[in-house]
Structures are given as C-alpha cells and as structure tokens.
Design an enzyme around this catalytic site. Sequence first.
Site, PDB file in Angstrom:
ATOM      1  N   ASN A  10      25.079  32.452  60.737  1.00 26.15           N
ATOM      2  CA  ASN A  10      24.090  31.690  61.494  1.00 26.15           C
ATOM      3  C   ASN A  10      23.468  32.641  62.511  1.00 26.15           C
ATOM      4  O   ASN A  10      24.099  32.963  63.521  1.00 26.15           O
ATOM      5  CB  ASN A  10      24.799  30.504  62.185  1.00 26.15           C
ATOM      6  CG  ASN A  10      23.879  29.753  63.130  1.00 26.15           C
ATOM      7  OD1 ASN A  10      22.663  29.953  63.130  1.00 26.15           O
ATOM      8  ND2 ASN A  10      24.466  28.881  63.936  1.00 26.15           N
ATOM      9  N   TRP A  11      22.251  33.078  62.211  1.00 31.99           N
ATOM     10  CA  TRP A  11      21.628  34.101  63.078  1.00 31.99           C
ATOM     11  C   TRP A  11      21.072  33.516  64.366  1.00 31.99           C
ATOM     12  O   TRP A  11      20.649  34.251  65.256  1.00 31.99           O
ATOM     13  CB  TRP A  11      20.506  34.830  62.316  1.00 31.99           C
ATOM     14  CG  TRP A  11      20.974  35.628  61.144  1.00 31.99           C
ATOM     15  CD1 TRP A  11      22.268  35.878  60.766  1.00 31.99           C
ATOM     16  CD2 TRP A  11      20.154  36.292  60.178  1.00 31.99           C
ATOM     17  NE1 TRP A  11      22.292  36.657  59.630  1.00 31.99           N
ATOM     18  CE2 TRP A  11      21.007  36.926  59.243  1.00 31.99           C
ATOM     19  CE3 TRP A  11      18.776  36.426  59.999  1.00 31.99           C
ATOM     20  CZ2 TRP A  11      20.525  37.667  58.166  1.00 31.99           C
ATOM     21  CZ3 TRP A  11      18.285  37.164  58.921  1.00 31.99           C
ATOM     22  CH2 TRP A  11      19.160  37.776  58.023  1.00 31.99           C
ATOM     23  N   LYS A  12      21.042  32.191  64.449  1.00 31.28           N
ATOM     24  CA  LYS A  12      20.507  31.507  65.644  1.00 31.28           C
ATOM     25  C   LYS A  12      19.104  32.058  65.961  1.00 31.28           C
ATOM     26  O   LYS A  12      18.384  32.460  65.054  1.00 31.28           O
ATOM     27  CB  LYS A  12      21.484  31.637  66.815  1.00 31.28           C
ATOM     28  CG  LYS A  12      22.890  31.191  66.409  1.00 31.28           C
ATOM     29  CD  LYS A  12      23.827  30.947  67.555  1.00 31.28           C
ATOM     30  CE  LYS A  12      25.182  30.516  67.013  1.00 31.28           C
ATOM     31  NZ  LYS A  12      26.146  30.187  68.056  1.00 31.28           N
ATOM     32  N   HIS A  94      24.710  21.177  64.469  1.00 37.32           N
ATOM     33  CA  HIS A  94      25.324  22.277  65.205  1.00 37.32           C
ATOM     34  C   HIS A  94      25.470  21.866  66.669  1.00 37.32           C
ATOM     35  O   HIS A  94      24.612  21.174  67.214  1.00 37.32           O
ATOM     36  CB  HIS A  94      24.466  23.542  65.080  1.00 37.32           C
ATOM     37  CG  HIS A  94      25.155  24.755  65.617  1.00 37.32           C
ATOM     38  ND1 HIS A  94      25.218  25.015  66.973  1.00 37.32           N
ATOM     39  CD2 HIS A  94      25.842  25.742  65.006  1.00 37.32           C
ATOM     40  CE1 HIS A  94      25.914  26.131  67.149  1.00 37.32           C
ATOM     41  NE2 HIS A  94      26.310  26.583  65.986  1.00 37.32           N
ATOM     42  N   GLU A  96      24.949  23.324  69.331  1.00 42.42           N
ATOM     43  CA  GLU A  96      23.811  23.667  70.202  1.00 42.42           C
ATOM     44  C   GLU A  96      22.682  22.650  70.034  1.00 42.42           C
ATOM     45  O   GLU A  96      21.978  22.324  70.988  1.00 42.42           O
ATOM     46  CB  GLU A  96      23.341  25.102  69.901  1.00 42.42           C
ATOM     47  CG  GLU A  96      24.339  26.119  70.450  1.00 42.42           C
ATOM     48  CD  GLU A  96      24.429  27.423  69.683  1.00 42.42           C
ATOM     49  OE1 GLU A  96      23.512  27.749  68.910  1.00 42.42           O
ATOM     50  OE2 GLU A  96      25.452  28.123  69.860  1.00 42.42           O
ATOM     51  N   GLU A 166      33.601  23.347  63.962  1.00 38.21           N
ATOM     52  CA  GLU A 166      33.334  24.359  64.986  1.00 38.21           C
ATOM     53  C   GLU A 166      33.699  23.803  66.358  1.00 38.21           C
ATOM     54  O   GLU A 166      32.895  23.080  66.969  1.00 38.21           O
ATOM     55  CB  GLU A 166      31.841  24.725  64.989  1.00 38.21           C
ATOM     56  CG  GLU A 166      31.353  25.326  63.692  1.00 38.21           C
ATOM     57  CD  GLU A 166      30.119  26.176  63.928  1.00 38.21           C
ATOM     58  OE1 GLU A 166      30.182  27.388  63.647  1.00 38.21           O
ATOM     59  OE2 GLU A 166      29.111  25.654  64.402  1.00 38.21           O
ATOM     60  N   GLY A 172      30.662  31.244  70.499  1.00 37.16           N
ATOM     61  CA  GLY A 172      30.036  32.240  71.358  1.00 37.16           C
ATOM     62  C   GLY A 172      30.862  32.627  72.576  1.00 37.16           C
ATOM     63  O   GLY A 172      30.369  33.285  73.484  1.00 37.16           O
ATOM     64  N   SER A 211      33.445  32.063  67.056  1.00 33.08           N
ATOM     65  CA  SER A 211      33.909  33.417  67.376  1.00 33.08           C
ATOM     66  C   SER A 211      34.691  34.074  66.245  1.00 33.08           C
ATOM     67  O   SER A 211      35.644  34.826  66.501  1.00 33.08           O
ATOM     68  CB  SER A 211      34.734  33.420  68.669  1.00 33.08           C
ATOM     69  OG  SER A 211      33.936  33.008  69.764  1.00 33.08           O
ATOM     70  N   GLY A 232      28.553  33.202  63.808  1.00 39.80           N
ATOM     71  CA  GLY A 232      27.364  33.398  64.626  1.00 39.80           C
ATOM     72  C   GLY A 232      27.184  34.866  64.983  1.00 39.80           C
ATOM     73  O   GLY A 232      26.722  35.672  64.174  1.00 39.80           O
ATOM     74  N   GLY A 233      27.587  35.227  66.186  1.00 40.93           N
ATOM     75  CA  GLY A 233      27.365  36.578  66.714  1.00 40.93           C
ATOM     76  C   GLY A 233      27.708  37.698  65.735  1.00 40.93           C
ATOM     77  O   GLY A 233      26.916  38.634  65.553  1.00 40.93           O
TER      78      GLY A 233
HETATM   79  P1  PGA Z   1      29.876  32.368  67.072  1.00 36.06           P
HETATM   80  O1  PGA Z   1      28.929  31.154  66.595  1.00 36.06           O
HETATM   81  O2  PGA Z   1      30.487  32.964  65.844  1.00 36.06           O
HETATM   82  O3  PGA Z   1      28.945  33.317  67.793  1.00 36.06           O
HETATM   83  O4  PGA Z   1      30.901  31.767  67.975  1.00 36.06           O
HETATM   84  C1  PGA Z   1      29.309  30.302  65.556  1.00 36.06           C
HETATM   85  C2  PGA Z   1      28.282  29.246  65.351  1.00 36.06           C
HETATM   86  O5  PGA Z   1      27.674  28.800  66.343  1.00 36.06           O
HETATM   87  O6  PGA Z   1      28.020  28.811  64.215  1.00 36.06           O
END
Ligand code: PGA
Length: 249
Positions: A10-12, A94, A96, A166, A172, A211, A232-233
């Site tokens: 997930n590149w956000k 998600h 967010e 998640e 994050g 994470s 994500g990251g």
């Molecule tokens: P993260 O994000 O790996 O940076 O914690 C995961 C996600 O939001 O899908």
Amino acid sequence: MIRQKIVAGNWKMNGSKESIVSLINGLLEMEDSNSEVVVAPSFPYLSQVNDLISDSSIVLAAQNVSQEVKGAYTGEVSTSMLGDFGVKYVLLGHSERRSLYGETNELVASKVKAVLDSGLTPMLCIGETLAERESGKTLGVCEQQLQAVIDVVGIVSFEQMVIAYEPVWAIGTGLSASAEQAQEVHSSIRAFLAKSSESVSQKVQILYGGSVKASTSSALFQMPDVDGALVGGASLDAKEFIAIVKTAG
Ligand code: PGA
C-alpha cells in the site's frame, strides 16, 4: 485448506512518475513466487503502473473507490474506471480512511458492495485502536466491522474478498503485533465467519498489516491463519518488499 499467500504494498500518498519507475523496475527483479504480489499506487499512477507491470505477475490494486456507479460526484473515482486500468483489488475501510475521512462501517459496506458488483475484489481492512485493545474490545470491534459488511453483501460474498487485519496501533508506528497476537485475532476472525459459513471461513484469505518488515514477516507467515501481509512503509523500498515476499514462500 491451502490458501495462497498475498503480499500487497500500500503505497499510500507517496511516489512520483520517476520514483515509481524505479520502484517497479526494482520489483521486476523479483524471482518467481508462489505468493500473489500486489501493489496499490495512488489513482494518478494506476495507468503508468499497469503498463509497467504488464509483462509480470504483479497485480494492481487501488487504495479507495466511490460507492456510486457514475455521475455528479466531483473528485470521486468509480469501480468501472478502476477496471479500465487493470485493477483487481480495491482497499476498503483502511483505518486512515475511517479515522481521517470519517468512513463509517456502513459506508465501507456500501463500497464493498460496489466493488463486488463490478467484479473487482475488495480487500477489506479492519482493526482496533490501542484504546480498544487495552479495554479488551479487539474482537468486538473486528466483528462489528465485519458484521456491517455481512449485513449488506452476505457471508457468501466473502469468498470473493480478502480481509486485512490491521491493528491501528501498529500502522506506521514500527510497533508490529507479534506473530502470536496476529494469529490469535486471525483465528478468531475465522471462527466468527464460521458461525455464518464454515466453508467461507476456511477459504477467505486474511492478511496482517501494521509495520510489517522482512525481519518480522517470516514469523507472521508461519502462523496458520496469516495468509499474507498488507505492507505500507516497507513497500516503498523494492529490496525490502522483495525480501518480505521471499519470506512468504
Ligand atoms: P505500515 O502500513 O506497514 O506502514 O504500518 C500498513 C498499512 O497501512 O496498510
């Protein structure tokens, strides 16, 4: 039941035309994998990424979609538009989106329905906040988030879906759930779904997100109910993402 693992990036809201070329070029060096490898760029880059991955087995996902089919919805993107660009999966719910953009369980459920109706595959994200975990509400929150979707699309539709557990406190933050903590919730999610359909509960892939790094993914992937990861990251770094895919086998 053997469930294929999925490792999704997930590149956000990250990347540029240039950085995406080098990220995808890095990913194209990946050896063949038994897992399905998925990338979810921001909307403007779907077409570019779709072209770049066309000769590979990498699969395209979008990070969001409208619940409406078409019309006067300024700024929104429809499921058929995503289909035009080779998208297979759509991330929905998600944390967010839920916390920053006020997406309710009901809205998420209507988006799930729109995605299923269009023949794409929802990747439904669920998970508890730290306060909810500390007050013993983890499973209750996950079950509520799932039930809202079951109420709208029915349990059988979960055969056409992927779930991503998640925990919000792990996204994050560098604080990943331990493999055992993830397994405990994943198996409870499966048990919850089994109350409506045993066969659906065995079929549905449940990814862990929060994470995930190569140093933690192999323990996670050894857990019987962890069917992959939503990353994500670490998915913005081709070498790290490839290393995570490797641990999935
Ligand atoms: P993260 O994000 O790996 O940076 O914690 C995961 C996600 O939001 O899908």
